[in-house]
Design an enzyme around this catalytic site. Structure first.
Site, PDB file in Angstrom:
ATOM      1  N   TYR A  72       2.640  -6.114  -6.693  1.00 48.14           N
ATOM      2  CA  TYR A  72       3.044  -6.185  -5.283  1.00 48.14           C
ATOM      3  C   TYR A  72       4.340  -6.965  -5.102  1.00 48.14           C
ATOM      4  CZ  TYR A  72      -0.832  -3.508  -3.674  1.00 48.14           C
ATOM      5  OH  TYR A  72      -1.676  -2.445  -3.452  1.00 48.14           O
TER       6      TYR A  72
ATOM      7  N   ARG B 224       7.090  -4.554  -5.719  1.00 51.47           N
ATOM      8  CA  ARG B 224       7.283  -3.617  -4.614  1.00 51.47           C
ATOM      9  C   ARG B 224       7.826  -4.307  -3.365  1.00 51.47           C
ATOM     10  NH1 ARG B 224       1.951  -1.121  -3.951  1.00 51.47           N
ATOM     11  NH2 ARG B 224       3.013  -0.173  -2.190  1.00 51.47           N
TER      12      ARG B 224
ATOM     13  N   HIS C 189      -2.793   1.393   6.554  1.00 46.65           N
ATOM     14  CA  HIS C 189      -3.070   0.791   5.244  1.00 46.65           C
ATOM     15  C   HIS C 189      -2.389  -0.567   5.080  1.00 46.65           C
ATOM     16  CE1 HIS C 189      -4.157   5.053   3.594  1.00 46.65           C
ATOM     17  NE2 HIS C 189      -5.145   4.492   4.272  1.00 46.65           N
TER      18      HIS C 189
ATOM     19  N   CYS D 255      -5.317 -14.428   3.517  1.00 46.59           N
ATOM     20  CA  CYS D 255      -6.228 -15.358   2.853  1.00 46.59           C
ATOM     21  C   CYS D 255      -7.440 -14.598   2.308  1.00 46.59           C
ATOM     22  CB  CYS D 255      -6.682 -16.410   3.852  1.00 46.59           C
ATOM     23  SG  CYS D 255      -7.720 -17.680   3.116  1.00 46.59           S
TER      24      CYS D 255
ATOM     25  N   CYS E 165      -2.929 -19.414   0.672  1.00 41.76           N
ATOM     26  CA  CYS E 165      -2.989 -19.389   2.134  1.00 41.76           C
ATOM     27  C   CYS E 165      -2.314 -20.640   2.688  1.00 41.76           C
ATOM     28  CB  CYS E 165      -4.440 -19.332   2.585  1.00 41.76           C
ATOM     29  SG  CYS E 165      -4.634 -19.477   4.377  1.00 41.76           S
TER      30      CYS E 165
ATOM     31  N   CYS F  90      -5.296 -22.792   4.580  1.00 42.93           N
ATOM     32  CA  CYS F  90      -6.420 -23.461   3.902  1.00 42.93           C
ATOM     33  C   CYS F  90      -6.215 -23.599   2.399  1.00 42.93           C
ATOM     34  CB  CYS F  90      -7.724 -22.729   4.202  1.00 42.93           C
ATOM     35  SG  CYS F  90      -7.897 -21.202   3.268  1.00 42.93           S
TER      36      CYS F  90
ATOM     37  N   SER G  87       0.883  13.130   0.227  1.00 45.03           N
ATOM     38  CA  SER G  87       0.195  14.063  -0.664  1.00 45.03           C
ATOM     39  C   SER G  87      -1.111  14.540  -0.045  1.00 45.03           C
ATOM     40  CB  SER G  87      -0.076  13.388  -2.015  1.00 45.03           C
ATOM     41  OG  SER G  87      -0.873  12.232  -1.835  1.00 45.03           O
TER      42      SER G  87
ATOM     43  N   ASN H  35       7.268  18.241   3.574  1.00 43.08           N
ATOM     44  CA  ASN H  35       7.055  17.611   2.274  1.00 43.08           C
ATOM     45  C   ASN H  35       8.024  18.180   1.250  1.00 43.08           C
ATOM     46  OD1 ASN H  35       5.695  16.709  -0.295  1.00 43.08           O
ATOM     47  ND2 ASN H  35       4.165  15.993   1.175  1.00 43.08           N
TER      48      ASN H  35
ATOM     49  N   CYS I 264      12.353  15.288   3.549  1.00 45.03           N
ATOM     50  CA  CYS I 264      12.155  15.153   4.999  1.00 45.03           C
ATOM     51  C   CYS I 264      13.363  14.494   5.664  1.00 45.03           C
ATOM     52  CB  CYS I 264      10.859  14.405   5.321  1.00 45.03           C
ATOM     53  SG  CYS I 264      10.803  12.714   4.742  1.00 45.03           S
TER      54      CYS I 264
HETATM   55  C1  BJW Z   1       8.666  13.611  -0.047  1.00 46.22           C
HETATM   56  C2  BJW Z   1       9.858  13.059  -0.380  1.00 46.22           C
HETATM   57  C3  BJW Z   1      10.896  13.299   0.496  1.00 46.22           C
HETATM   58  C4  BJW Z   1       8.540  12.525  -1.915  1.00 46.22           C
HETATM   59  N1  BJW Z   1      10.669  14.026   1.595  1.00 46.22           N
HETATM   60  N2  BJW Z   1       8.368  14.344   0.981  1.00 46.22           N
HETATM   61  C5  BJW Z   1     -14.056  11.444  -1.163  1.00 46.22           C
HETATM   62  C6  BJW Z   1     -13.855  12.001   0.070  1.00 46.22           C
HETATM   63  C7  BJW Z   1     -13.355  11.248   1.091  1.00 46.22           C
HETATM   64  C8  BJW Z   1     -13.026   9.925   0.915  1.00 46.22           C
HETATM   65  C9  BJW Z   1     -13.227   9.374  -0.311  1.00 46.22           C
HETATM   66  C10 BJW Z   1     -13.756  10.107  -1.329  1.00 46.22           C
HETATM   67  N3  BJW Z   1     -13.836   9.304  -2.403  1.00 46.22           N
HETATM   68  C11 BJW Z   1     -13.360   8.094  -2.089  1.00 46.22           C
HETATM   69  C12 BJW Z   1     -12.979   8.112  -0.810  1.00 46.22           C
HETATM   70  C13 BJW Z   1     -12.394   7.036  -0.051  1.00 46.22           C
HETATM   71  C14 BJW Z   1     -10.990   6.720  -0.470  1.00 46.22           C
HETATM   72  C15 BJW Z   1     -10.207   7.976  -0.834  1.00 46.22           C
HETATM   73  O1  BJW Z   1      -9.632   8.652  -0.015  1.00 46.22           O
HETATM   74  N4  BJW Z   1     -10.144   8.300  -2.092  1.00 46.22           N
HETATM   75  C16 BJW Z   1      -9.444   9.507  -2.526  1.00 46.22           C
HETATM   76  C17 BJW Z   1      -8.544   9.172  -3.697  1.00 46.22           C
HETATM   77  C18 BJW Z   1     -10.456  10.581  -2.784  1.00 46.22           C
HETATM   78  N5  BJW Z   1     -10.403   6.119   0.714  1.00 46.22           N
HETATM   79  C19 BJW Z   1     -10.534   4.823   0.953  1.00 46.22           C
HETATM   80  O2  BJW Z   1     -11.127   4.090   0.196  1.00 46.22           O
HETATM   81  C20 BJW Z   1      -9.958   4.318   2.253  1.00 46.22           C
HETATM   82  N6  BJW Z   1     -10.981   3.614   2.942  1.00 46.22           N
HETATM   83  C21 BJW Z   1     -12.066   4.228   3.425  1.00 46.22           C
HETATM   84  O3  BJW Z   1     -12.251   5.405   3.324  1.00 46.22           O
HETATM   85  O4  BJW Z   1     -12.926   3.397   4.037  1.00 46.22           O
HETATM   86  C22 BJW Z   1     -14.129   3.984   4.483  1.00 46.22           C
HETATM   87  C23 BJW Z   1     -14.552   3.301   5.720  1.00 46.22           C
HETATM   88  C24 BJW Z   1     -14.340   3.935   6.907  1.00 46.22           C
HETATM   89  C25 BJW Z   1     -14.770   3.331   8.071  1.00 46.22           C
HETATM   90  C26 BJW Z   1     -15.384   2.091   7.987  1.00 46.22           C
HETATM   91  C27 BJW Z   1     -15.588   1.452   6.787  1.00 46.22           C
HETATM   92  C28 BJW Z   1     -15.151   2.068   5.634  1.00 46.22           C
HETATM   93  C29 BJW Z   1      -8.857   3.318   1.989  1.00 46.22           C
HETATM   94  C30 BJW Z   1      -7.666   3.967   1.381  1.00 46.22           C
HETATM   95  C31 BJW Z   1      -6.636   2.902   1.041  1.00 46.22           C
HETATM   96  C32 BJW Z   1      -5.385   3.484   0.437  1.00 46.22           C
HETATM   97  N7  BJW Z   1      -4.518   2.438   0.039  1.00 46.22           N
HETATM   98  C33 BJW Z   1      -3.207   2.773  -0.492  1.00 46.22           C
HETATM   99  C34 BJW Z   1      -2.508   1.494  -0.985  1.00 46.22           C
HETATM  100  C35 BJW Z   1      -1.930   0.700   0.169  1.00 46.22           C
HETATM  101  C36 BJW Z   1      -1.367  -0.595  -0.290  1.00 46.22           C
HETATM  102  C37 BJW Z   1      -0.163  -0.428  -1.157  1.00 46.22           C
HETATM  103  O5  BJW Z   1       0.925  -0.143  -0.649  1.00 46.22           O
HETATM  104  O6  BJW Z   1      -0.304  -0.595  -2.380  1.00 46.22           O
HETATM  105  O7  BJW Z   1      -2.444   3.438   0.519  1.00 46.22           O
HETATM  106  S1  BJW Z   1      -3.311   3.952  -1.796  1.00 46.22           S
HETATM  107  C38 BJW Z   1      -1.809   4.775  -1.374  1.00 46.22           C
HETATM  108  O8  BJW Z   1      -2.145   6.134  -1.086  1.00 46.22           O
HETATM  109  C39 BJW Z   1      -1.322   4.141  -0.052  1.00 46.22           C
HETATM  110  C40 BJW Z   1      -0.963   5.352   0.756  1.00 46.22           C
HETATM  111  O9  BJW Z   1      -1.001   5.078   2.137  1.00 46.22           O
HETATM  112  C41 BJW Z   1      -1.974   6.362   0.308  1.00 46.22           C
HETATM  113  C42 BJW Z   1      -1.524   7.781   0.511  1.00 46.22           C
HETATM  114  O10 BJW Z   1      -0.398   8.036  -0.255  1.00 46.22           O
HETATM  115  P1  BJW Z   1       0.773   8.898   0.389  1.00 46.22           P
HETATM  116  O11 BJW Z   1       1.412   8.163   1.487  1.00 46.22           O
HETATM  117  O12 BJW Z   1       0.266  10.250   0.674  1.00 46.22           O
HETATM  118  O13 BJW Z   1       1.856   8.911  -0.815  1.00 46.22           O
HETATM  119  P2  BJW Z   1       1.849   9.797  -2.142  1.00 46.22           P
HETATM  120  O14 BJW Z   1       2.693   9.079  -3.106  1.00 46.22           O
HETATM  121  O15 BJW Z   1       0.492  10.181  -2.548  1.00 46.22           O
HETATM  122  O16 BJW Z   1       2.577  11.141  -1.720  1.00 46.22           O
HETATM  123  C43 BJW Z   1       3.951  11.157  -1.414  1.00 46.22           C
HETATM  124  C44 BJW Z   1       4.300  12.576  -1.015  1.00 46.22           C
HETATM  125  O17 BJW Z   1       5.623  12.552  -0.517  1.00 46.22           O
HETATM  126  C45 BJW Z   1       4.253  13.568  -2.173  1.00 46.22           C
HETATM  127  O18 BJW Z   1       3.523  14.699  -1.738  1.00 46.22           O
HETATM  128  C46 BJW Z   1       5.710  13.916  -2.414  1.00 46.22           C
HETATM  129  O19 BJW Z   1       5.904  15.273  -2.748  1.00 46.22           O
HETATM  130  C47 BJW Z   1       6.317  13.648  -1.074  1.00 46.22           C
HETATM  131  N8  BJW Z   1       7.710  13.259  -1.090  1.00 46.22           N
HETATM  132  N9  BJW Z   1       9.672  12.381  -1.613  1.00 46.22           N
HETATM  133  C48 BJW Z   1       9.417  14.533   1.791  1.00 46.22           C
HETATM  134  N10 BJW Z   1      12.109  12.801   0.221  1.00 46.22           N
HETATM  135 ZN    ZN Z   2      -6.960 -19.452   4.443  1.00 46.25          ZN
END
Ligand code: BJW
Ligand code: ZN
Length: 275
Positions: free
Chosen positions: A71, A74, A132, A140, A184, A187, A224, A248, A266
């Site tokens: 992190y 990044r 996210h 903390c 933190c 604390c 994605s 995309n 984009c």
């Molecule tokens: C361009 C470009 C250009 C490039 N122009 N395009 C099965 C079914 C459903 C859900 C689940 C399941 N199994 C597990 C789950 C849950 C899980 C999940 O979805 N898992 C999957 C892998 C299956 N989800 C979770 O755990 C989430 N929480 C949850 O569901 O809680 C349940 C709950 C609900 C209600 C109450 C209580 C609980 C949490 C998900 C957290 C994701 N975190 C991250 C990290 C954030 C911190 C950090 O920065 O490190 O979030 S992971 C990462 O992926 C980040 C992003 O937001 C997320 C999505 O990625 P994103 O933005 O799509 O990026 P990329 O890299 O994947 O794609 C980029 C795209 O851009 C590509 O397509 C390129 O082609 C394109 N591109 N250049 C246009 N110039």
């Molecule tokens: Zn604290």
């Protein structure tokens, strides 16, 4: 649907002009042109590093030093980023749609977002919901405290300074003792990045659901569409009769169901589509 998505920009503009409630689901690709690596896809961070080994609470509990190194790397990248023309197009486009807020203020909100900058008051009437979390939030780990602080300090702590080079070389090696990792400010317990990891609850889900339920057009930009529940929103809008337009670089999950598909960077397609 049975039909291929349309690539007709003129037709998209007609739909855009007729839409009353437009939402945009924005992913990492929105900021790719600003020099911030995406997660998946070409050049994605997770080609090199295993997602599950870094973006989970378990990984952090196991090795906070390694996760902080990732992190920190990044954060340093994000500090160098400037908004690109896709951010600008969204900022300009959303201005007339927002009430109670002046145009320059909205422009600032989007620019701030591009830079991971929280100068904009999160409680203000911002159209941005960062489901996210934010990479500059430092949180903390104590449930009793829960203090979150927006902190752009570079490096975030002395011990992490310079460790980004190892990340660049795919040789993450941090074995920094917890006492020297970010703490933190309230604390003094170990702090963590204020982001949402797998298995954790995304932020603003209720507000997201409200916006999705009211939407008649969903723009899906630079994601994605593999992470839930974000990946679900476009389908929900379509199920209630709304339209979906995907912007995309490449084909992405579920885009064959979209009404419109604009492949390419984009930062080029959005200014044309929204301009
Ligand atoms: C361009 C470009 C250009 C490039 N122009 N395009 C099965 C079914 C459903 C859900 C689940 C399941 N199994 C597990 C789950 C849950 C899980 C999940 O979805 N898992 C999957 C892998 C299956 N989800 C979770 O755990 C989430 N929480 C949850 O569901 O809680 C349940 C709950 C609900 C209600 C109450 C209580 C609980 C949490 C998900 C957290 C994701 N975190 C991250 C990290 C954030 C911190 C950090 O920065 O490190 O979030 S992971 C990462 O992926 C980040 C992003 O937001 C997320 C999505 O990625 P994103 O933005 O799509 O990026 P990329 O890299 O994947 O794609 C980029 C795209 O851009 C590509 O397509 C390129 O082609 C394109 N591109 N250049 C246009 N110039
Ligand atoms: Zn604290």
């Amino acid at each position: 649907g049975a039909l291929e998505p349309s690539r007709d920009m003129a037709e998209f503009k007609r739909v855009l002009n007729g839409a009353k409630n437009i939402i945009a689901v924005c992913g990492a690709g929105l900021s790719a042109a600003s020099g911030i690596p995406t997660f998946r896809g070409a050049g994605g961070l997770w080609r090199k590093y295993k997602a599950m080994s870094l973006a989970t609470p378990e990984a952090f509990a196991e090795n906070p030093s390694l996760v902080w190194q990732f992190y920190h790397y990044r954060r340093e990248k994000a500090l160098l980023a400037e908004p690109n023309s896709a951010h600008d197009a969204l900022a300009k486009f959303s201005i007339p749609a927002i009430r109670h807020q002046t145009a320059p203020a909205m422009d600032r909100v989007w620019k701030a977002h591009a830079q991971g900058n929280a100068d904009a008051d999160p409680a203000a009437n911002t159209p941005l919901l960062e489901m996210h979390g934010r990479i500059f939030d430092v949180m903390c780990t104590s449930n009793f405290c829960g203090h979150v602080e927006y902190d752009k300090t570079s490096p975030i702590c002395e011990a992490l300074g310079g460790t980004e080079e190892a990340v660049e070389k795919n040789a993450m090696d941090a074995t920094i003792p917890k006492s020297k990792l970010p703490r933190c400010k309230k604390c003094n317990v170990l702090a963590r990045p204020g982001v949402v990891w797998f298995g954790e609850q995304p932020i603003n889900l209720d507000k997201n659901d409200e916006l999705v339920a009211a939407a008649d057009l969903c723009l899906v930009i630079g994601t994605s569409s593999t992470v839930y529940p974000a990946a679900m929103y476009a389908g929900l809008v379509q199920m209630q009769g709304g339209k979906v337009a995907v912007f995309n670089l490449d084909r992405s999950e579920g885009d064959d169901e979209a009404d419109f598909l604009f492949l390419g960077p984009c930062e080029e397609t959005l200014p044309e589509a929204l301009g």
